[in-house]
Design a protein around this motif. Structure first.
Motif: not given
Length: 397
Positions: A349-362, A367-380
């Motif tokens: 889910d990306i909250w920004k569109q082309r041309g929108d202002p973004v700031k250094l993440f503090r 936030t620019v957007g969010t993701m949920i990820l799934r990996f194959q191993t704990a190490q990865e």
């Protein structure tokens, strides 16, 4: 039809509002931002600060609500308790919730009850705070006592930067109080995650590895990966100490959000125990990995309804939430995602569109957007989450 009030209607607070809508509950939302998306699902919404105790109580009584939820918001949690106590709704003691939600009160509570705690004091005066900081060997942190989302936090490594750090923290504090505390050196990952209290018992907990981006400021979490890779004996100790804390505060119901560490000596330090669900999609990742729906539990518990909360819910697979963010101020152009990471994305889910202002993440407000990820191993999982800037980054115009 039961009526539930939600304190806050921001994008991160949508999950319980969407759940209540699906269940057919009457929805009342409260916050001061008319464009927040949660208002669109509400039967009625009110322009009122979620920290206005008596203002929210007046609305709650007018609406004759059956339950109140402060989802993923430390500042709103005391208000939910205040209203719940006044209207005899499912809730926890107001003073206990304030103890958990305000950093200086929490540190004092830990000290008084024999928990490990860093040297810490809160101040409204920069000069008094600087004098305390000078008495501490090593680095210190300055933090607003009553903010959320890691906003206003600075790691102070040089006395020359202290006053700016203090004023930065004070700008995010409603009370103007800033806590100064010594830096702790952790062994392994900081632990994050959520739990749920039922009839005074920590009936469920699911803990994660917290990840930071040291190309920003290294203080604001950019994701949590599940399950925690710390040894079970340490996590079991954290569970028992959490239960001791809950007993002391008479916490009876609802969600908890955790941040704690262990030192090289295996000493446990609670950094935060928020009396609410975690942000950063933590409940959603837990639902993927365990099947336990803390979002549903939160709404149903607030309404006094029965809900499913299995005691034994082992985590299946390797999952993470990720907060998409920028490494510099600028105008958003696009998002570069490597092929390897693209194959791991489950939700995006990306909250920004082309041309929108973004700031250094503090802080979470950057936030620019969010993701949920799934990996194959704990190490990865750990390797990628610790080096995400090689896999994903904002491209500027």
């Amino acid at each position: 039809m039961q009526k539930v009030m939600f304190l806050g209607a921001a994008p991160m607070q949508m999950p319980p509002i969407e759940y209540a809508s699906e269940k057919g509950y009457e929805i009342i939302t409260v916050d001061y931002k008319p464009d927040n998306p949660g208002h669109r699902l509400a039967q009625r919404w009110y322009d009122c600060s979620t920290t206005d105790l008596d203002g929210v109580l007046e609305i709650a009584r007018k609406e004759a609500i059956d339950g109140i939820v402060a989802y993923a918001s430390d500042p709103a949690a005391p208000t939910a308790a205040y209203v719940g106590n006044a209207m005899d709704l499912p809730s926890n003691p107001y003073e206990s919730v304030c103890t958990l939600a305000e950093k200086d009160k929490f540190r004092s509570f830990l000290q008084e009850n024999g928990f490990n705690v860093p040297a810490a004091q809160s101040f409204t005066s920069a000069s008094a705070a600087a004098e305390f900081a000078e008495s501490i060997d090593g680095n210190v942190f300055t933090k607003p006592v009553d903010s959320s989302g890691s906003k206003g936090v600075t790691r102070v490594t040089d006395a020359a930067q202290f006053r700016d750090a203090f004023e930065y923290a004070a700008a995010f504090s409603r009370s103007g109080r800033v806590i100064v505390e010594t830096e702790l050196v952790r062994a392994g990952y900081q632990v994050a995650g959520d739990g749920f209290v039922r009839d005074g018992r920590l009936a469920f907990r699911c803990w994660a590895n917290e990840h930071f981006d040291y190309q920003c400021n290294g203080l604001v979490p950019i994701g949590e990966s599940f399950p925690s890779v710390l040894p079970d004996r340490l996590l079991d100790h954290a569970h028992s100490e959490t239960q001791r804390l809950l007993n002391l505060l008479d916490i009876q119901t609802g969600a908890l959000n955790f941040d704690f560490i262990f030192t090289e000596e295996e000493k446990l330090y609670f950094l935060e125990i928020g009396p609410r669900n975690g942000g950063n999609l933590i409940p959603q990742v837990i639902r993927y990995g365990t099947g336990v729906d803390l979002i549903a539990a939160t709404v149903e518990a607030a309404l006094g309804n029965d809900y499913e909360l299995p005691d034994d819910s082992p985590f299946k697979g390797y999952w993470a939430s990720y907060i998409v963010h920028a490494l510099a101020d600028g105008s958003y152009g696009d998002l570069h995602i490597s092929e390897q990471l693209q194959s791991r994305i489950v939700e995006q889910d990306i909250w920004k569109q082309r041309g929108d202002p973004v700031k250094l993440f503090r802080g979470s407000n950057d936030t620019v957007g969010t993701m949920i990820l799934r990996f194959q191993t704990a190490q990865e999982m750990c390797a990628l989450m610790d080096d995400m800037n090689s896999e994903i980054f904002v491209e500027y115009l």
